[in-house]
Design a protein around this motif. Structure first.
Motif, PDB file in Angstrom:
ATOM      1  N   TYR A  12       0.844  -1.195   0.000  1.00  0.00           N
ATOM      2  CA  TYR A  12       0.000   0.000   0.000  1.00  0.00           C
ATOM      3  C   TYR A  12       0.883   1.251   0.000  1.00  0.00           C
ATOM      4  CZ  TYR A  12      -3.309  -3.586   1.292  1.00  0.00           C
ATOM      5  OH  TYR A  12      -4.057  -4.737   1.304  1.00  0.00           O
ATOM      6  N   PHE A  46      -8.426  -2.926   3.645  1.00  0.00           N
ATOM      7  CA  PHE A  46      -7.268  -3.491   2.956  1.00  0.00           C
ATOM      8  C   PHE A  46      -7.621  -4.120   1.610  1.00  0.00           C
ATOM      9  CE2 PHE A  46      -5.878  -3.565   7.421  1.00  0.00           C
ATOM     10  CZ  PHE A  46      -4.670  -2.896   7.302  1.00  0.00           C
ATOM     11  N   GLY A  47      -8.896  -4.132   1.266  1.00  0.00           N
ATOM     12  CA  GLY A  47      -9.334  -4.757   0.023  1.00  0.00           C
ATOM     13  C   GLY A  47      -9.805  -6.182   0.268  1.00  0.00           C
ATOM     14  N   ARG A  49      -9.685  -9.832   1.278  1.00  0.00           N
ATOM     15  CA  ARG A  49      -8.869 -10.595   2.232  1.00  0.00           C
ATOM     16  C   ARG A  49      -9.306 -12.052   2.193  1.00  0.00           C
ATOM     17  NH1 ARG A  49      -8.255  -7.381   7.817  1.00  0.00           N
ATOM     18  NH2 ARG A  49      -6.732  -9.010   8.083  1.00  0.00           N
ATOM     19  N   GLU A 146      -3.171 -12.360  -1.359  1.00  0.00           N
ATOM     20  CA  GLU A 146      -2.905 -11.013  -1.862  1.00  0.00           C
ATOM     21  C   GLU A 146      -3.105  -9.973  -0.766  1.00  0.00           C
ATOM     22  OE1 GLU A 146      -5.623 -10.573  -5.131  1.00  0.00           O
ATOM     23  OE2 GLU A 146      -7.374 -10.598  -3.848  1.00  0.00           O
ATOM     24  N   ASN A 147      -2.785  -8.755  -1.113  1.00  0.00           N
ATOM     25  CA  ASN A 147      -2.993  -7.600  -0.241  1.00  0.00           C
ATOM     26  C   ASN A 147      -2.314  -7.795   1.112  1.00  0.00           C
ATOM     27  OD1 ASN A 147      -4.451  -6.399  -2.312  1.00  0.00           O
ATOM     28  ND2 ASN A 147      -6.384  -7.254  -1.618  1.00  0.00           N
TER      29      ASN A 147
END
Length: 170
Positions: A12, A46-47, A49, A146-147
C-alpha cells in the motif's frame, strides 16, 4: 523479548507513520500439535482478504500479559496454559499510518469457554482451522494470497518457525 525485525509494507502507498500499537499473538496448539489459525475472508479497508492468521490483537489500556488470555478467549474460545515467549516482530501498515509491535507467544489450549467476537470479527473470521505443524508450509507459502495477507503470512510464518527452533513442538 528477542526482536526479529520489521516487516515493511510494500503493498500500500506510504503516506506517514504516526502511531504505534502494541499487540499480542499466540501460536496456539492443541493436544495433537495442531496450530489454530483464523481464516480471514472478506472485504475491508485493505481490500479483498482471504488468508490465515494467528489469533491475537491489540493490548488495551494498561493490559500486559492478560491481553493474550483475553484475545485467545474472544477469538478461539479457550483458556490457555503452558505459555512461553517466542519473540517480538513489528509490521508496518501504511493504510493505517501505523506500526504494530507484535509480541508472540506459544500457548496450549486448556478448557473451552466460548468465543466472544465483535461484529467486525463475526463478519471477517470465517473459521478456525487446526493445522499440523508439519503442514504449515502449505498454508503460509500460498502465493495466491494477496494484499495485507502477504504481510501477515510473512509475519506469522517467521514466528511459527522461531517457535519450532525453540523446540516448543518437541
Amino acid at each position: 523479548m528477542k526482536y526479529f525485525g520489521l516487516i515493511n509494507d510494500s503493498i500500500y502507498p506510504f503516506e506517514r507513520i504516526d502511531r504505534k500499537r502494541k499487540t499480542v499473538r499466540a501460536i496456539l496448539v492443541n493436544g495433537k500439535k495442531e496450530i489454530a489459525l483464523l481464516h480471514i475472508k472478506g472485504i475491508d479497508k485493505f481490500g479483498n482478504r482471504d488468508h490465515y492468521e494467528t489469533p491475537g490483537g491489540g493490548v488495551e489500556n494498561n493490559e500486559e500479559f492478560s491481553a493474550l488470555i483475553r484475545e485467545i478467549k474472544e477469538e478461539i474460545g479457550y483458556s490457555i496454559n503452558n505459555i512461553k515467549e517466542i519473540g517480538h516482530i513489528d509490521i508496518q501498515y501504511n493504510l493505517l499510518n501505523r506500526i504494530d509491535e507484535g509480541y508472540f507467544y506459544y500457548a496450549e489450549i486448556a478448557e473451552y469457554i466460548g468465543r466472544d467476537l465483535n461484529e467486525y470479527e463475526k463478519d471477517l473470521f470465517k473459521e478456525i482451522k487446526w493445522i499440523n505443524i508439519n503442514d504449515i508450509d502449505e498454508i503460509y507459502c500460498d502465493y495466491r494470497v494477496e494484499n495485507v495477507g502477504k504481510m501477515i503470512h510473512k509475519r506469522d510464518y517467521k514466528m511459527i518457525k522461531k517457535a519450532k527452533e525453540l523446540g516448543y513442538f518437541d
